[in-house]
Write an enzyme that holds these catalytic residues in place. Sequence first.
Site, short mmCIF file in Angstrom:
data_model
loop_
_atom_site.label_atom_id
_atom_site.label_comp_id
_atom_site.label_asym_id
_atom_site.label_seq_id
_atom_site.Cartn_x
_atom_site.Cartn_y
_atom_site.Cartn_z
N ASP A 3 85.05 23.56 29.13
CA ASP A 3 84.80 22.10 28.83
C ASP A 3 86.08 21.76 27.76
O ASP A 3 86.04 22.25 26.63
CB ASP A 3 83.47 21.76 28.21
CG ASP A 3 82.39 21.93 29.32
OD1 ASP A 3 82.83 21.61 30.32
OD2 ASP A 3 81.42 22.41 28.74
N ASP B 172 82.75 27.82 33.34
CA ASP B 172 83.88 27.02 33.27
C ASP B 172 84.24 26.59 31.68
O ASP B 172 83.41 26.99 30.96
CB ASP B 172 83.64 25.37 34.05
CG ASP B 172 82.50 24.94 33.30
OD1 ASP B 172 81.70 25.59 32.40
OD2 ASP B 172 82.02 23.73 33.52
N LYS C 295 69.97 29.62 28.48
CA LYS C 295 70.82 29.07 29.34
C LYS C 295 70.73 29.89 30.71
O LYS C 295 70.66 29.55 31.73
CB LYS C 295 72.38 29.19 28.96
CG LYS C 295 72.68 28.06 28.06
CD LYS C 295 74.10 28.43 27.33
CE LYS C 295 74.99 28.32 28.32
NZ LYS C 295 75.41 26.97 28.77
N TYR D 139 69.05 23.45 35.11
CA TYR D 139 70.41 23.58 34.45
C TYR D 139 71.25 22.34 35.09
O TYR D 139 72.15 22.74 36.01
CB TYR D 139 70.92 24.75 34.21
CG TYR D 139 71.83 24.83 32.94
CD1 TYR D 139 71.71 25.29 31.99
CD2 TYR D 139 73.33 24.34 33.32
CE1 TYR D 139 72.77 25.16 31.00
CE2 TYR D 139 74.44 24.70 32.62
CZ TYR D 139 73.70 24.82 31.56
OH TYR D 139 75.20 24.84 30.42
N ASP E 72 86.59 21.50 33.25
CA ASP E 72 86.30 20.02 33.33
C ASP E 72 87.08 19.38 31.98
O ASP E 72 86.86 19.71 31.03
CB ASP E 72 84.80 19.90 33.12
CG ASP E 72 84.05 20.34 34.26
OD1 ASP E 72 84.52 20.58 35.30
OD2 ASP E 72 82.76 20.34 34.06
N SER F 53 80.00 25.38 25.95
CA SER F 53 79.36 26.90 25.82
C SER F 53 80.80 27.79 25.34
O SER F 53 80.62 28.60 24.64
CB SER F 53 78.99 27.29 27.26
OG SER F 53 79.99 27.13 28.29
#
Length: 691
Positions: free
Chosen positions: A81, A79, A194, A203, A133, A68
């Site tokens: 990624d 968060d 989303k 989700y 993450d 995202s």
Amino acid sequence: DIKLTDALKQAMTPFDVIESNDEMQHRMNVLAKVNQLVKQWIIDVSLSKNMPASIANSVGGNVFTFGSYRLGVHTKGADIDALCVAPRHVDRNSFFSSFADLLKAQAEVTQLTVVEDAFVPVIKMIFDGIEMDMLFARLGLQSIPESLDLLDLELLRNLDMKCVRSLNGCRVTDAILSLVPNADSFRTALRFIKLWAKRRGIYSNVLGYLGGVSWAMLVARTCQLYPNAVGATIVQKFFLVFNQWNWQQPVLLTRMVESDLNLNGWTPSNFSDRSQLMQIITPVYPHQNSTFNVSKSTKTILLEEIERGLKICNEIFLRNAKWIDVVEPADFFGRYKHYIVLTAKATSDDKYKEWIGLVESKLRKLVLTLERNEYFDIVHINPKSYPGDSQNEPYAIRWFYGLRFTSTENINLDLTKDISQFVETVKMQAAGKTLRDGMNIEVQYMKRKQLSQFLPQSALKLKKRSQSQNSSTKLSSGNVSNSSDRVVSENSQSTKGSAAGDGESLETNSLNEEEPQTKESTDKVSADPLELTKKNEQTNNANESAVVDTNISAAATENNVQDRKEDSYIKSSETLESSNSNEKDKTKLNESEDNIQEKLPMSIENNITKLATDNCKRSLSDQEANSSQEKRMKVESQTLSDDSNDKREREPASNQNSIHDGSIEKELLDSEGLRSVPSIQKNSIRLNLKQ
């Protein structure tokens, strides 16, 4: 369409879907710090392998973002990624050991969790307030240039599949952005989709729903089909297209690429790949099905939510609804009558995060196991987890499974073996690395009314609202002539289990249950009599009504059934006393029943009165009739005494064989020789459902 798009953006404003400039700058600073740590770590690893310092300082390394954040649709507090790309002399073990230790040493890093055994290994952490993450990929290059193009197929040569899957995150994100005709409309629609998916509880890729990349590809496909549409139209067409989609056909953004790399991926000629329940294929080689985790239950839930979204969107375009109606949160704890509660526990902070991460990655396996049982229609896992009590269970996390059965008639279901196998499988994977003394998994069955002991009030808010609405609905005596009275009572016994050590035996509990079915109209009431005496048949013919005769449970329901049942039985006792006051023989139940039917109108309380009387009459045996009659008269006498003193809470006096918990129903159950509630066994679930 433009006005509807403006209304759509305004509807998303309260949910913080767009960050401020200061928050955006903070994210960029965090990424810069992480990138610097990666470069320094690669230099240290290079030096530890006896590489000259001049070469070690030039091998490079980089952090790429995807998901995202890379798509530009991340929300406030979302968060990041990220992918750590390293040269060929830096291996994966070093990333999950030495680099994880380096991150732990940073003051800004908290809640770091290493999930090395996942399908895509990841390090989860919070860096200066930003959740991250981090994946890892080792390329077959001596050094990593700053201008590296990850879409180059030659980078995948001689890589292991874990590195390939890690690289695919960045490669897919870049490909999606290049394939959408209008990036602004795509981002607006994707933000809303989303938000809708998260609010509706669908989700989560790891739990069998759709993750961020899957939703992005569905929205991107809709943009391709309607290249000139604005955001609001894309959202409505999204629900329209995928509500009618034939899911035996894959969703593709571009033609599939063939290569001589011979990497394992999704191929249409493979029967196993084509038989997957949902197929949303990534646009880069090796092509992967981003929805391979979807199960029968999660697919059903996803399609139900898409259908619901389409209906509301159609009303919005007719000006009969608003966008906020689409993202109304799902009432998970009011949707089902039966639940399984899975609790992951530990006694200390040692490896606690790793333990929770491992258990979460395996929750989907339990869904697949239960789905193989023919009696389960849906096994619905809630993506939201709930922590244990901060004082009694500081190291505990709970997940909830909603259960819907194909039928509840004459089901004898034992889940002990399935539960124990799941627990042992998770423990075996955690042994040696993550598992510590005191770590275990508890699995227990619960009915909806019992969830309050594990859930905060905020989670039960929607359920309580619906309960208050149902409790305000009453059946008047005038409705009796049009429809039959309905009285439904429940038998429930809860089971609670914890994962025991090796060699511990598991025992089963019997759960007899039947829940009342909530209906919007009280005019339509069905009757399912199980046992009717001749006296009941005469009463039914005279009043043209049916009464559901079931055993009365001692468990509390959503509408405080415990107090209602006690009051109902007390009214029964008062009626028996008043109806027999002019007769000499007060010990004959048949005469009491006749007087009740003659003097009381048909109502819910009268039905419950007849239930209590009929149950008592049928259960008295020849040997215990006299003693049971005496106990009952004692209870009635004590109850009338309490009622005369205007006491709200009535408790029968204790005698040698009297009640333990102070309830009248418990006294009756004990006096009539009925089976008592069995003790709770560890990780043992046996359902005995009778319609």
